[in-house]
Design a protein around this motif. Structure first.
Motif, mmCIF file in Angstrom:
data_model
loop_
_atom_site.group_PDB
_atom_site.id
_atom_site.type_symbol
_atom_site.label_atom_id
_atom_site.label_comp_id
_atom_site.label_asym_id
_atom_site.label_seq_id
_atom_site.Cartn_x
_atom_site.Cartn_y
_atom_site.Cartn_z
ATOM 1 N N LEU A 195 16.502 -13.168 -29.438
ATOM 2 C CA LEU A 195 15.121 -13.522 -29.760
ATOM 3 C C LEU A 195 14.789 -13.406 -31.247
ATOM 4 C CD1 LEU A 195 12.557 -14.521 -28.417
ATOM 5 C CD2 LEU A 195 11.890 -12.136 -28.036
ATOM 6 N N PRO A 196 15.215 -12.353 -31.956
ATOM 7 C CA PRO A 196 14.905 -12.292 -33.396
ATOM 8 C C PRO A 196 15.484 -13.460 -34.191
ATOM 9 C CG PRO A 196 15.575 -10.133 -32.592
ATOM 10 C CD PRO A 196 15.863 -11.110 -31.489
ATOM 11 N N LEU A 197 16.593 -14.030 -33.725
ATOM 12 C CA LEU A 197 17.172 -15.184 -34.412
ATOM 13 C C LEU A 197 16.259 -16.401 -34.306
ATOM 14 C CD1 LEU A 197 20.874 -14.831 -33.161
ATOM 15 C CD2 LEU A 197 19.830 -13.894 -35.256
ATOM 16 N N VAL A 198 15.502 -16.459 -33.192
ATOM 17 C CA VAL A 198 14.564 -17.563 -32.986
ATOM 18 C C VAL A 198 13.243 -17.299 -33.707
ATOM 19 C CG1 VAL A 198 13.189 -18.760 -31.246
ATOM 20 C CG2 VAL A 198 15.591 -18.241 -30.795
ATOM 21 N N GLY A 246 8.874 -12.648 -37.401
ATOM 22 C CA GLY A 246 8.284 -13.196 -36.186
ATOM 23 C C GLY A 246 7.926 -12.119 -35.182
ATOM 24 N N ARG A 247 6.832 -12.324 -34.486
ATOM 25 C CA ARG A 247 6.375 -11.404 -33.454
ATOM 26 C C ARG A 247 5.810 -12.207 -32.278
ATOM 27 N NH1 ARG A 247 9.028 -8.553 -35.947
ATOM 28 N NH2 ARG A 247 8.590 -6.519 -36.889
ATOM 29 N N GLU A 306 9.673 -4.664 -26.677
ATOM 30 C CA GLU A 306 8.572 -3.959 -27.352
ATOM 31 C C GLU A 306 8.651 -4.061 -28.874
ATOM 32 O OE1 GLU A 306 6.478 -0.800 -29.378
ATOM 33 O OE2 GLU A 306 8.655 -0.849 -29.084
ATOM 34 N N PRO A 307 9.835 -3.956 -29.486
ATOM 35 C CA PRO A 307 9.870 -4.085 -30.947
ATOM 36 C C PRO A 307 9.429 -5.451 -31.457
ATOM 37 C CG PRO A 307 11.871 -3.031 -30.142
ATOM 38 C CD PRO A 307 11.152 -3.571 -28.943
ATOM 39 N N GLN A 308 9.561 -6.494 -30.618
ATOM 40 C CA GLN A 308 9.162 -7.838 -31.040
ATOM 41 C C GLN A 308 7.700 -8.170 -30.711
ATOM 42 O OE1 GLN A 308 12.664 -7.763 -29.646
ATOM 43 N NE2 GLN A 308 12.977 -7.503 -31.838
#
Length: 237
Positions: free
Chosen positions: A76-79, A84-85, A129-131
């Protein structure tokens, strides 16, 4: 002031309510991450990618599988990008095993329903949760069939029990995430004409989704932990 576009994540996005949530969130201008078990066969969802270049990302996710959740959280962080959040997480993926009768119930349906409808969404929120953005909204798509107070017959027990558990998970997550201003609610969209709801259901998918989004937009921090209908009224636990 945060001027970035809103980002929404929808699980079970390949059909039914999930596909309609994706359509309507894109229509309001969101960036959308659409998750489903088998993106290669999600033809209607993939068609939307071409219609909304750069604003829709389709990723594989089986909410009931720990390895799938872990892989999804890592991708998800790559997207989303470094900054991004997720502003809205819609736990829409669900399962209903039809034809269950008292006297012939087995563990398999009960366990599968619990993993998909209750523990999967809970553990996904924990993993993501971190995202989640501060002040984000987490919406568990529930059902009046999960209301203990409204139970009047024996029917679809695996679904009902797992949705009651999902409702408790909603209340617990509301407590866990309160310090970040994240609002967590369970919302029943009503009896909807989807593959799960059947052709005799009362509510069209587009109306159900519009009703849920309307309630989400009206949420305040004091609403966290509630079980709502699309009319905004509280549903009894």
């Amino acid at each position: 002031m945060d001027t970035r576009p809103r980002t929404s994540l929808v699980t079970g996005a390949n059909r039914g309510l999930g596909l309609e949530f994706t359509r309507q969130l894109l229509a309001r201008g969101d960036h959308v991450v659409a998750a489903c078990r088998d993106p290669g066969h999600a033809h209607a969802l993939n068609a939307l990618v071409g219609e909304h270049p750069g604003r829709l990302h389709v990723l594989p996710l089986d909410v009931a599988d720990a390895r799938s959740r872990t892989a999804f959280a890592a991708e998800l962080p790559l997207v989303l990008g470094d900054d991004g959040r997720i502003d809205l997480l819609l736990n829409n993926a669900g399962v209903l095993h039809s034809g269950e009768r008292f006297g012939t119930l087995g563990e398999a349906n009960l366990e599968h329903s619990f993993r998909v409808n209750a523990s999967g969404p809970l553990l996904l929120v924990q993993a993501l949760e971190p995202q989640l953005a501060d002040g984000a909204r987490v919406v568990n798509i529930s059902s009046r069939l999960g209301s203990i107070a409204l139970t009047e017959r024996f029917g679809t027990p695996s679904y009902n029990i797992s949705k009651a558990a999902q409702n408790m998970a909603t209340a617990l997550l509301a407590q866990a995430l309160a310090g970040r201003g994240i609002v967590v609610v369970a919302v029943s969209p009503g009896w909807v004409r989807t593959d799960m709801g059947g052709s005799d259901a009362e509510v069209a998918p587009e109306d159900a989704v519009a009703g849920v989004i309307r309630q989400v937009e009206a949420l305040g921090e004091g609403d966290s932990g509630r079980f709502l209908g699309t009319d905004g009224e509280t549903i009894a636990w």
